[in-house]
Write a protein that holds these residues in place. Structure first.
Motif, PDB file in Angstrom:
ATOM      1  N   SER A   2     -25.634 -26.058  30.050  1.00 16.56           N
ATOM      2  CA  SER A   2     -25.215 -27.087  30.990  1.00 16.56           C
ATOM      3  C   SER A   2     -23.718 -27.378  30.892  1.00 16.56           C
ATOM      4  O   SER A   2     -23.323 -28.519  30.738  1.00 16.56           O
ATOM      5  CB  SER A   2     -26.030 -28.350  30.765  1.00 16.56           C
ATOM      6  N   SER A   9     -19.179 -22.519  33.002  1.00 13.37           N
ATOM      7  CA  SER A   9     -20.534 -21.982  33.171  1.00 13.37           C
ATOM      8  C   SER A   9     -20.499 -20.464  33.297  1.00 13.37           C
ATOM      9  O   SER A   9     -21.391 -19.771  32.812  1.00 13.37           O
ATOM     10  CB  SER A   9     -21.250 -22.618  34.363  1.00 13.37           C
ATOM     11  N   TYR A  57     -24.601 -16.270  37.765  1.00 14.82           N
ATOM     12  CA  TYR A  57     -25.375 -17.455  37.424  1.00 14.82           C
ATOM     13  C   TYR A  57     -25.397 -18.374  38.627  1.00 14.82           C
ATOM     14  O   TYR A  57     -24.368 -18.605  39.268  1.00 14.82           O
ATOM     15  CB  TYR A  57     -24.765 -18.193  36.227  1.00 14.82           C
ATOM     16  N   LYS A  59     -26.997 -22.213  39.745  1.00 11.56           N
ATOM     17  CA  LYS A  59     -27.735 -23.422  39.388  1.00 11.56           C
ATOM     18  C   LYS A  59     -28.870 -23.669  40.362  1.00 11.56           C
ATOM     19  O   LYS A  59     -29.927 -24.145  39.997  1.00 11.56           O
ATOM     20  CB  LYS A  59     -26.807 -24.642  39.404  1.00 11.56           C
ATOM     21  N   HIS A  60     -28.613 -23.335  41.633  1.00  7.92           N
ATOM     22  CA  HIS A  60     -29.588 -23.586  42.692  1.00  7.92           C
ATOM     23  C   HIS A  60     -29.726 -22.330  43.542  1.00  7.92           C
ATOM     24  O   HIS A  60     -28.777 -21.582  43.708  1.00  7.92           O
ATOM     25  CB  HIS A  60     -29.137 -24.742  43.588  1.00  7.92           C
ATOM     26  N   SER A 105     -30.602 -17.691  36.023  1.00  3.64           N
ATOM     27  CA  SER A 105     -30.987 -18.836  36.845  1.00  3.64           C
ATOM     28  C   SER A 105     -31.608 -19.887  35.941  1.00  3.64           C
ATOM     29  O   SER A 105     -32.024 -19.573  34.825  1.00  3.64           O
ATOM     30  CB  SER A 105     -31.958 -18.398  37.946  1.00  3.64           C
ATOM     31  N   PRO A 106     -31.660 -21.128  36.396  1.00  3.98           N
ATOM     32  CA  PRO A 106     -32.216 -22.179  35.544  1.00  3.98           C
ATOM     33  C   PRO A 106     -33.620 -21.827  35.069  1.00  3.98           C
ATOM     34  O   PRO A 106     -34.448 -21.348  35.830  1.00  3.98           O
ATOM     35  CB  PRO A 106     -32.237 -23.406  36.462  1.00  3.98           C
ATOM     36  N   PRO A 110     -32.508 -26.701  30.665  1.00  2.00           N
ATOM     37  CA  PRO A 110     -31.107 -26.332  30.920  1.00  2.00           C
ATOM     38  C   PRO A 110     -30.503 -25.477  29.814  1.00  2.00           C
ATOM     39  O   PRO A 110     -29.599 -24.695  30.055  1.00  2.00           O
ATOM     40  CB  PRO A 110     -30.389 -27.679  31.008  1.00  2.00           C
ATOM     41  N   PRO A 113     -31.640 -20.632  30.168  1.00  2.41           N
ATOM     42  CA  PRO A 113     -31.762 -20.052  31.502  1.00  2.41           C
ATOM     43  C   PRO A 113     -32.616 -18.786  31.496  1.00  2.41           C
ATOM     44  O   PRO A 113     -32.766 -18.129  30.460  1.00  2.41           O
ATOM     45  CB  PRO A 113     -30.326 -19.746  31.901  1.00  2.41           C
TER      46      PRO A 113
END
Length: 124
Positions: A2, A9, A57, A59-60, A105-106, A110, A113
């Protein structure tokens, strides 16, 4: 995982990918190799094969996942950067090469991944 900024990130994702690949027997040749018009996240040796590894990577998944973010233009830039790498680092030019993608990906938490390693993700 995170971290706060996009750059942090990205570095954290590359560190996770590199660690995963090294645990699977690959050896680092270069990291964040820069050239005019592109960058290679990781260049690793897998046996006698030079693997150019793009780390993604997301997050969404709202704008597509990590894999979907590697479009034709991005692939073309990666191939060009790999060609320049092989010209500059000529000792690797006679080795077989491939393009891999590590998509992060998540995961369930957190701090952990989900990692998806796609060997030979695309052809040059």
């Amino acid at each position: 995982m995170s971290p706060i900024s996009k750059q942090e990130s990205g570095r954290a994702a590359e560190a996770l990918a590199r660690s995963h690949l090294e645990r699977n027997g690959l050896r680092l040749l270069a990291q964040n190799w820069l050239c005019r018009g592109g960058e290679l996240d990781l260049v690793m040796l897998d046996g006698d094969t030079v693997a150019f590894i793009e780390v993604r990577y997301r997050k969404h998944a709202a704008w597509g996942g990590a894999l979907e973010s590697i479009d034709a233009r991005k692939r073309q830039r990666l191939v060009h950067a790999a060609q320049l790498f092989l010209q500059q680092e000529s000792r690797w030019a006679r080795h077989a090469c491939r393009f891999d993608v590590i998509a992060l990906s998540p995961g369930a938490s957190p701090a952990s991944p989900e990692l998806n390693w796609i060997k030979n993700a695309f052809e040059a």
